[in-house]
Motif scaffolding. Structure first.
Motif, PDB file in Angstrom:
ATOM      1  N   SER A  12       0.813  -1.217   0.000  1.00 40.68           N
ATOM      2  CA  SER A  12       0.000   0.000   0.000  1.00 40.68           C
ATOM      3  C   SER A  12       0.844   1.264   0.000  1.00 40.68           C
ATOM      4  N   LYS A  13       2.104   1.156   0.383  1.00 41.49           N
ATOM      5  CA  LYS A  13       2.983   2.334   0.421  1.00 41.49           C
ATOM      6  C   LYS A  13       3.634   2.630  -0.930  1.00 41.49           C
ATOM      7  N   ARG A  14       3.552   1.691  -1.841  1.00 40.21           N
ATOM      8  CA  ARG A  14       4.310   1.822  -3.087  1.00 40.21           C
ATOM      9  C   ARG A  14       3.613   2.727  -4.091  1.00 40.21           C
ATOM     10  N   ASN A  15       4.418   3.506  -4.808  1.00 39.89           N
ATOM     11  CA  ASN A  15       3.872   4.366  -5.856  1.00 39.89           C
ATOM     12  C   ASN A  15       3.580   3.579  -7.129  1.00 39.89           C
ATOM     13  N   GLN A  16       4.326   2.510  -7.338  1.00 36.72           N
ATOM     14  CA  GLN A  16       4.154   1.688  -8.539  1.00 36.72           C
ATOM     15  C   GLN A  16       4.152   0.216  -8.142  1.00 36.72           C
ATOM     16  N   LEU A  17       3.179  -0.519  -8.667  1.00 35.97           N
ATOM     17  CA  LEU A  17       3.125  -1.960  -8.443  1.00 35.97           C
ATOM     18  C   LEU A  17       3.553  -2.680  -9.714  1.00 35.97           C
ATOM     19  N   TYR A  18       4.299  -3.760  -9.529  1.00 39.61           N
ATOM     20  CA  TYR A  18       4.765  -4.572 -10.646  1.00 39.61           C
ATOM     21  C   TYR A  18       4.026  -5.912 -10.623  1.00 39.61           C
ATOM     22  N   ILE A  19       4.260  -6.741 -11.630  1.00 36.73           N
ATOM     23  CA  ILE A  19       3.463  -7.962 -11.800  1.00 36.73           C
ATOM     24  C   ILE A  19       3.447  -8.817 -10.533  1.00 36.73           C
ATOM     25  N   ALA A  20       4.600  -9.052  -9.941  1.00 37.65           N
ATOM     26  CA  ALA A  20       4.658  -9.886  -8.729  1.00 37.65           C
ATOM     27  C   ALA A  20       3.844  -9.253  -7.604  1.00 37.65           C
ATOM     28  N   ASP A  21       3.919  -7.925  -7.477  1.00 36.54           N
ATOM     29  CA  ASP A  21       3.146  -7.221  -6.440  1.00 36.54           C
ATOM     30  C   ASP A  21       1.650  -7.414  -6.659  1.00 36.54           C
ATOM     31  N   LEU A  22       1.236  -7.352  -7.918  1.00 33.26           N
ATOM     32  CA  LEU A  22      -0.182  -7.454  -8.245  1.00 33.26           C
ATOM     33  C   LEU A  22      -0.721  -8.856  -7.957  1.00 33.26           C
ATOM     34  N   TYR A  23       0.098  -9.872  -8.216  1.00 29.70           N
ATOM     35  CA  TYR A  23      -0.323 -11.238  -7.872  1.00 29.70           C
ATOM     36  C   TYR A  23      -0.464 -11.395  -6.360  1.00 29.70           C
ATOM     37  N   MET A  24       0.443 -10.778  -5.609  1.00 28.66           N
ATOM     38  CA  MET A  24       0.344 -10.852  -4.148  1.00 28.66           C
ATOM     39  C   MET A  24      -0.902 -10.105  -3.662  1.00 28.66           C
ATOM     40  N   LEU A  25      -1.154  -8.964  -4.269  1.00 32.55           N
ATOM     41  CA  LEU A  25      -2.337  -8.183  -3.899  1.00 32.55           C
ATOM     42  C   LEU A  25      -3.613  -8.986  -4.159  1.00 32.55           C
ATOM     43  N   ASN A  26      -3.663  -9.652  -5.292  1.00 26.83           N
ATOM     44  CA  ASN A  26      -4.821 -10.487  -5.617  1.00 26.83           C
ATOM     45  C   ASN A  26      -5.003 -11.613  -4.595  1.00 26.83           C
ATOM     46  N   ALA A  27      -3.891 -12.193  -4.149  1.00 29.12           N
ATOM     47  CA  ALA A  27      -3.961 -13.331  -3.225  1.00 29.12           C
ATOM     48  C   ALA A  27      -4.488 -12.949  -1.853  1.00 29.12           C
ATOM     49  N   ILE A  28      -4.374 -11.662  -1.477  1.00 26.23           N
ATOM     50  CA  ILE A  28      -4.812 -11.261  -0.133  1.00 26.23           C
ATOM     51  C   ILE A  28      -6.165 -10.544  -0.140  1.00 26.23           C
ATOM     52  N   LEU A  29      -6.839 -10.505  -1.289  1.00 20.91           N
ATOM     53  CA  LEU A  29      -8.144  -9.835  -1.363  1.00 20.91           C
ATOM     54  C   LEU A  29      -9.129 -10.400  -0.349  1.00 20.91           C
ATOM     55  N   PHE A  30      -9.072 -11.737  -0.144  1.00 22.94           N
ATOM     56  CA  PHE A  30     -10.055 -12.396   0.719  1.00 22.94           C
ATOM     57  C   PHE A  30      -9.992 -11.936   2.167  1.00 22.94           C
ATOM     58  N   PHE A  31      -8.915 -11.290   2.540  1.00 24.33           N
ATOM     59  CA  PHE A  31      -8.730 -10.939   3.947  1.00 24.33           C
ATOM     60  C   PHE A  31      -9.336  -9.583   4.308  1.00 24.33           C
ATOM     61  N   PHE A  32      -9.930  -8.912   3.331  1.00 22.47           N
ATOM     62  CA  PHE A  32     -10.426  -7.555   3.583  1.00 22.47           C
ATOM     63  C   PHE A  32     -11.940  -7.475   3.404  1.00 22.47           C
ATOM     64  N   PRO A  33     -12.588  -6.512   4.075  1.00 20.64           N
ATOM     65  CA  PRO A  33     -14.026  -6.311   3.864  1.00 20.64           C
ATOM     66  C   PRO A  33     -14.291  -5.853   2.435  1.00 20.64           C
ATOM     67  N   LEU A  34     -15.494  -6.145   1.957  1.00 17.56           N
ATOM     68  CA  LEU A  34     -15.814  -5.910   0.551  1.00 17.56           C
ATOM     69  C   LEU A  34     -15.567  -4.474   0.085  1.00 17.56           C
ATOM     70  N   PRO A  35     -15.975  -3.418   0.834  1.00 14.97           N
ATOM     71  CA  PRO A  35     -15.702  -2.052   0.356  1.00 14.97           C
ATOM     72  C   PRO A  35     -14.209  -1.797   0.136  1.00 14.97           C
ATOM     73  N   THR A  36     -13.381  -2.343   1.033  1.00 11.94           N
ATOM     74  CA  THR A  36     -11.923  -2.185   0.879  1.00 11.94           C
ATOM     75  C   THR A  36     -11.443  -2.934  -0.347  1.00 11.94           C
ATOM     76  N   VAL A  37     -11.996  -4.135  -0.568  1.00 16.24           N
ATOM     77  CA  VAL A  37     -11.614  -4.948  -1.733  1.00 16.24           C
ATOM     78  C   VAL A  37     -11.897  -4.206  -3.030  1.00 16.24           C
ATOM     79  N   LEU A  38     -13.045  -3.558  -3.108  1.00 18.44           N
ATOM     80  CA  LEU A  38     -13.407  -2.835  -4.334  1.00 18.44           C
ATOM     81  C   LEU A  38     -12.488  -1.636  -4.566  1.00 18.44           C
ATOM     82  N   GLN A  39     -12.007  -1.030  -3.482  1.00 20.16           N
ATOM     83  CA  GLN A  39     -11.020   0.055  -3.616  1.00 20.16           C
ATOM     84  C   GLN A  39      -9.679  -0.511  -4.080  1.00 20.16           C
TER      85      GLN A  39
END
Length: 282
Positions: free
Chosen positions: A145-172
Protein backbone atom coordinates in the motif's frame (compact mmCIF):
# COMPACT_ATOMS: atom_id res chain seq x y z
CA UNK A 1 25.15 -23.39 -13.41
CA UNK A 2 27.09 -22.88 -16.61
CA UNK A 3 28.40 -19.39 -17.32
CA UNK A 4 26.65 -16.95 -19.65
CA UNK A 5 29.35 -17.35 -22.29
CA UNK A 6 29.18 -21.13 -22.24
CA UNK A 7 25.37 -21.07 -22.62
CA UNK A 8 25.65 -18.52 -25.45
CA UNK A 9 28.05 -20.86 -27.25
CA UNK A 10 25.73 -23.83 -26.67
CA UNK A 11 22.70 -22.00 -28.11
CA UNK A 12 24.69 -20.49 -30.99
CA UNK A 13 26.03 -23.90 -32.03
CA UNK A 14 22.58 -25.44 -31.63
CA UNK A 15 21.15 -22.89 -34.06
CA UNK A 16 24.07 -23.22 -36.46
CA UNK A 17 25.06 -19.54 -36.15
CA UNK A 18 28.62 -18.38 -36.64
CA UNK A 19 30.46 -16.22 -34.10
CA UNK A 20 30.51 -13.44 -36.71
CA UNK A 21 26.71 -13.57 -37.12
CA UNK A 22 26.14 -13.09 -33.38
CA UNK A 23 28.97 -10.66 -32.58
CA UNK A 24 29.08 -8.49 -35.72
CA UNK A 25 29.41 -4.77 -34.80
CA UNK A 26 29.16 -5.67 -31.10
CA UNK A 27 32.46 -7.29 -30.20
CA UNK A 28 35.57 -8.37 -32.06
CA UNK A 29 35.53 -12.07 -32.84
CA UNK A 30 38.44 -12.50 -30.42
CA UNK A 31 36.56 -10.76 -27.57
CA UNK A 32 33.44 -12.78 -28.34
CA UNK A 33 35.43 -16.01 -28.29
CA UNK A 34 36.87 -15.07 -24.87
CA UNK A 35 33.32 -14.41 -23.62
CA UNK A 36 32.07 -17.78 -24.87
CA UNK A 37 34.96 -19.48 -23.09
CA UNK A 38 34.06 -17.69 -19.83
CA UNK A 39 37.33 -15.74 -19.85
CA UNK A 40 35.74 -12.29 -19.85
CA UNK A 41 32.45 -10.54 -19.04
CA UNK A 42 30.36 -8.21 -21.18
CA UNK A 43 27.96 -5.41 -20.28
CA UNK A 44 24.19 -5.77 -20.10
CA UNK A 45 23.43 -3.88 -23.32
CA UNK A 46 25.73 -6.16 -25.29
CA UNK A 47 24.28 -9.27 -23.64
CA UNK A 48 20.76 -8.13 -24.49
CA UNK A 49 21.66 -7.71 -28.17
CA UNK A 50 23.37 -11.12 -28.25
CA UNK A 51 20.23 -12.74 -26.82
CA UNK A 52 18.14 -10.92 -29.45
CA UNK A 53 20.41 -12.25 -32.20
CA UNK A 54 20.13 -15.76 -30.81
CA UNK A 55 16.36 -15.39 -31.16
CA UNK A 56 15.43 -16.23 -27.59
CA UNK A 57 14.21 -14.38 -24.49
CA UNK A 58 16.07 -13.76 -21.23
CA UNK A 59 13.64 -16.14 -19.52
CA UNK A 60 14.49 -18.94 -21.95
CA UNK A 61 18.22 -18.20 -21.67
CA UNK A 62 18.15 -18.59 -17.88
CA UNK A 63 15.92 -21.67 -18.18
CA UNK A 64 18.51 -23.32 -20.44
CA UNK A 65 21.31 -22.16 -18.15
CA UNK A 66 19.59 -23.94 -15.24
CA UNK A 67 19.62 -27.23 -17.19
CA UNK A 68 16.20 -26.74 -18.78
CA UNK A 69 14.30 -26.17 -15.58
CA UNK A 70 13.22 -23.24 -13.45
CA UNK A 71 15.49 -22.11 -10.65
CA UNK A 72 14.12 -22.73 -7.14
CA UNK A 73 13.06 -19.09 -6.96
CA UNK A 74 11.38 -19.03 -10.37
CA UNK A 75 9.63 -22.32 -9.55
CA UNK A 76 8.15 -20.78 -6.37
CA UNK A 77 6.98 -17.64 -8.15
CA UNK A 78 5.54 -19.55 -11.13
CA UNK A 79 3.57 -21.91 -8.86
CA UNK A 80 2.31 -18.95 -6.82
CA UNK A 81 1.07 -17.25 -10.01
CA UNK A 82 -0.77 -20.43 -11.01
CA UNK A 83 -2.72 -20.88 -7.77
CA UNK A 84 -6.40 -21.20 -8.66
CA UNK A 85 -8.08 -22.54 -5.52
CA UNK A 86 -6.92 -22.46 -1.90
CA UNK A 87 -6.13 -26.17 -1.77
CA UNK A 88 -4.46 -26.61 1.64
CA UNK A 89 -2.24 -29.51 0.46
CA UNK A 90 -0.97 -27.49 -2.52
CA UNK A 91 -0.40 -24.42 -0.34
CA UNK A 92 1.62 -26.48 2.17
CA UNK A 93 3.89 -27.94 -0.52
CA UNK A 94 4.59 -24.46 -1.88
CA UNK A 95 5.16 -23.03 1.61
CA UNK A 96 7.71 -25.78 2.29
CA UNK A 97 9.55 -24.80 -0.91
CA UNK A 98 9.61 -21.18 0.30
CA UNK A 99 11.03 -22.18 3.69
CA UNK A 100 13.75 -24.31 2.11
CA UNK A 101 14.69 -21.49 -0.28
CA UNK A 102 14.73 -18.85 2.49
CA UNK A 103 17.23 -20.89 4.51
CA UNK A 104 19.75 -19.92 1.86
CA UNK A 105 18.36 -16.56 0.71
CA UNK A 106 16.86 -14.95 3.82
CA UNK A 107 16.76 -11.44 2.34
CA UNK A 108 14.58 -12.28 -0.67
CA UNK A 109 11.63 -10.04 0.24
CA UNK A 110 9.39 -11.28 -2.53
CA UNK A 111 9.61 -14.92 -1.40
CA UNK A 112 9.25 -13.78 2.24
CA UNK A 113 5.98 -12.08 1.28
CA UNK A 114 4.77 -15.14 -0.63
CA UNK A 115 5.49 -17.33 2.41
CA UNK A 116 3.51 -14.93 4.65
CA UNK A 117 0.54 -15.04 2.25
CA UNK A 118 0.67 -18.85 2.11
CA UNK A 119 0.68 -18.97 5.92
CA UNK A 120 -2.41 -16.78 5.97
CA UNK A 121 -4.23 -18.82 3.31
CA UNK A 122 -3.45 -22.11 5.10
CA UNK A 123 -4.65 -20.67 8.41
CA UNK A 124 -7.84 -19.47 6.73
CA UNK A 125 -8.42 -22.87 5.07
CA UNK A 126 -8.02 -24.61 8.45
CA UNK A 127 -9.96 -22.26 10.71
CA UNK A 128 -12.16 -20.04 8.54
CA UNK A 129 -11.11 -17.18 10.84
CA UNK A 130 -10.73 -14.19 8.50
CA UNK A 131 -9.71 -11.73 11.22
CA UNK A 132 -6.74 -13.73 12.50
CA UNK A 133 -5.73 -14.71 8.97
CA UNK A 134 -5.82 -11.02 8.01
CA UNK A 135 -3.37 -10.21 10.82
CA UNK A 136 -0.96 -12.75 9.32
CA UNK A 137 -0.86 -11.02 5.92
CA UNK A 138 -1.00 -7.41 7.15
CA UNK A 139 2.80 -6.89 6.77
CA UNK A 140 2.43 -7.63 3.04
CA UNK A 141 -0.47 -5.18 2.65
CA UNK A 142 1.40 -2.45 4.57
CA UNK A 143 4.34 -2.79 2.20
CA UNK A 144 2.27 -2.90 -1.00
CA UNK A 145 0.00 0.00 0.00
CA UNK A 146 2.98 2.33 0.42
CA UNK A 147 4.31 1.82 -3.09
CA UNK A 148 3.87 4.37 -5.86
CA UNK A 149 4.15 1.69 -8.54
CA UNK A 150 3.12 -1.96 -8.44
CA UNK A 151 4.76 -4.57 -10.65
CA UNK A 152 3.46 -7.96 -11.80
CA UNK A 153 4.66 -9.89 -8.73
CA UNK A 154 3.15 -7.22 -6.44
CA UNK A 155 -0.18 -7.45 -8.25
CA UNK A 156 -0.32 -11.24 -7.87
CA UNK A 157 0.34 -10.85 -4.15
CA UNK A 158 -2.34 -8.18 -3.90
CA UNK A 159 -4.82 -10.49 -5.62
CA UNK A 160 -3.96 -13.33 -3.22
CA UNK A 161 -4.81 -11.26 -0.13
CA UNK A 162 -8.14 -9.84 -1.36
CA UNK A 163 -10.06 -12.40 0.72
CA UNK A 164 -8.73 -10.94 3.95
CA UNK A 165 -10.43 -7.56 3.58
CA UNK A 166 -14.03 -6.31 3.86
CA UNK A 167 -15.81 -5.91 0.55
CA UNK A 168 -15.70 -2.05 0.36
CA UNK A 169 -11.92 -2.18 0.88
CA UNK A 170 -11.61 -4.95 -1.73
CA UNK A 171 -13.41 -2.83 -4.33
CA UNK A 172 -11.02 0.05 -3.62
CA UNK A 173 -8.04 -2.32 -3.89
CA UNK A 174 -9.44 -3.51 -7.24
CA UNK A 175 -9.34 0.03 -8.67
CA UNK A 176 -5.85 0.52 -7.21
CA UNK A 177 -4.69 -2.74 -8.87
CA UNK A 178 -6.36 -2.09 -12.24
CA UNK A 179 -4.64 1.29 -12.59
CA UNK A 180 -1.29 -0.48 -12.39
CA UNK A 181 -2.36 -3.43 -14.55
CA UNK A 182 -3.39 -0.98 -17.30
CA UNK A 183 0.26 0.05 -17.68
CA UNK A 184 1.14 -3.48 -18.81
CA UNK A 185 -1.26 -3.59 -21.78
CA UNK A 186 -0.76 -6.94 -23.52
CA UNK A 187 2.25 -7.97 -21.44
CA UNK A 188 2.57 -11.74 -20.98
CA UNK A 189 0.27 -13.27 -18.32
CA UNK A 190 -1.38 -9.97 -17.39
CA UNK A 191 -4.79 -11.13 -18.67
CA UNK A 192 -4.63 -14.14 -16.34
CA UNK A 193 -4.07 -11.73 -13.47
CA UNK A 194 -7.16 -9.75 -14.50
CA UNK A 195 -9.14 -13.02 -14.69
CA UNK A 196 -8.05 -14.01 -11.18
CA UNK A 197 -8.97 -10.63 -9.73
CA UNK A 198 -12.44 -10.67 -11.33
CA UNK A 199 -13.05 -14.26 -10.19
CA UNK A 200 -11.97 -13.54 -6.61
CA UNK A 201 -14.04 -10.37 -6.40
CA UNK A 202 -17.03 -12.25 -7.83
CA UNK A 203 -16.70 -14.86 -5.09
CA UNK A 204 -16.51 -12.18 -2.41
CA UNK A 205 -19.63 -10.51 -3.86
CA UNK A 206 -21.39 -13.88 -3.82
CA UNK A 207 -20.49 -14.32 -0.15
CA UNK A 208 -22.11 -10.92 0.44
CA UNK A 209 -25.25 -11.90 -1.55
CA UNK A 210 -24.51 -9.29 -4.22
CA UNK A 211 -25.20 -11.65 -7.11
CA UNK A 212 -25.92 -9.05 -9.78
CA UNK A 213 -22.51 -7.40 -9.29
CA UNK A 214 -20.85 -10.83 -9.01
CA UNK A 215 -22.45 -11.79 -12.34
CA UNK A 216 -20.92 -8.72 -14.02
CA UNK A 217 -17.47 -9.63 -12.69
CA UNK A 218 -17.88 -13.19 -13.95
CA UNK A 219 -18.91 -12.03 -17.43
CA UNK A 220 -15.72 -9.96 -17.57
CA UNK A 221 -13.67 -12.99 -16.47
CA UNK A 222 -15.38 -15.20 -19.09
CA UNK A 223 -14.50 -12.73 -21.84
CA UNK A 224 -10.83 -12.77 -20.76
CA UNK A 225 -10.75 -16.57 -20.34
CA UNK A 226 -11.92 -17.00 -23.93
CA UNK A 227 -9.39 -14.47 -25.13
CA UNK A 228 -6.59 -16.35 -23.32
CA UNK A 229 -7.97 -19.84 -24.13
CA UNK A 230 -7.84 -20.63 -20.41
CA UNK A 231 -10.43 -23.40 -20.27
CA UNK A 232 -9.83 -24.46 -16.66
CA UNK A 233 -10.63 -21.00 -15.31
CA UNK A 234 -13.45 -20.70 -17.87
CA UNK A 235 -15.01 -23.84 -16.37
CA UNK A 236 -15.04 -22.30 -12.89
CA UNK A 237 -16.48 -19.07 -14.31
CA UNK A 238 -19.34 -20.97 -15.94
CA UNK A 239 -20.20 -22.60 -12.60
CA UNK A 240 -20.17 -19.24 -10.81
CA UNK A 241 -22.23 -17.68 -13.62
CA UNK A 242 -24.83 -20.41 -13.12
CA UNK A 243 -24.89 -19.87 -9.35
CA UNK A 244 -25.40 -16.13 -9.82
CA UNK A 245 -28.19 -16.63 -12.36
CA UNK A 246 -30.00 -19.04 -10.00
CA UNK A 247 -29.94 -16.35 -7.30
CA UNK A 248 -31.18 -13.77 -9.81
CA UNK A 249 -34.31 -15.88 -10.56
CA UNK A 250 -32.90 -17.03 -13.90
CA UNK A 251 -31.99 -20.53 -15.01
CA UNK A 252 -28.34 -21.15 -14.23
CA UNK A 253 -28.31 -24.95 -14.19
CA UNK A 254 -27.08 -25.32 -17.78
CA UNK A 255 -24.04 -23.14 -16.99
CA UNK A 256 -23.25 -25.12 -13.85
CA UNK A 257 -23.48 -28.38 -15.80
CA UNK A 258 -21.35 -26.94 -18.57
CA UNK A 259 -18.60 -25.91 -16.14
CA UNK A 260 -18.68 -29.25 -14.30
CA UNK A 261 -18.58 -31.22 -17.57
CA UNK A 262 -15.62 -29.18 -18.81
CA UNK A 263 -13.67 -29.92 -15.62
CA UNK A 264 -14.46 -33.61 -16.01
CA UNK A 265 -13.36 -33.55 -19.65
CA UNK A 266 -10.14 -31.76 -18.66
CA UNK A 267 -9.66 -34.36 -15.87
CA UNK A 268 -9.37 -31.65 -13.22
CA UNK A 269 -10.80 -33.91 -10.54
CA UNK A 270 -9.40 -32.21 -7.42
CA UNK A 271 -10.61 -28.85 -8.74
CA UNK A 272 -13.97 -30.45 -9.52
CA UNK A 273 -14.34 -31.50 -5.86
CA UNK A 274 -13.76 -27.92 -4.72
CA UNK A 275 -16.22 -26.55 -7.29
CA UNK A 276 -18.85 -29.05 -6.15
CA UNK A 277 -18.39 -27.83 -2.58
CA UNK A 278 -18.90 -24.27 -3.82
CA UNK A 279 -22.11 -25.32 -5.60
CA UNK A 280 -23.42 -26.89 -2.37
CA UNK A 281 -22.48 -23.79 -0.38
CA UNK A 282 -24.34 -21.40 -2.67
Amino acid sequence: MKGYGEITKQIRNGKGYTQKHVSDNLLTQGAFSKFENNNTDINFATMREIINRLGITFEEFFYIQNDYQYSKRDDIITQFYRLTYNDEAVLRVLLDKCKQYLKEFKEDQQVVHISIILDGLIFLAKTGDFELAKKTVEPVWRDLSKRNQLYIADLYMLNAILFFFPLPTVLQIKQFALRHIALYGNFRHVSRLQINISMNIALLLMKDNKYSKAHREILNAIFLCKKEHDFILLSICYVRKGICLNHLSQSGEKWIRKGVNMLMTLEQFSLLEMVEEEIKQY
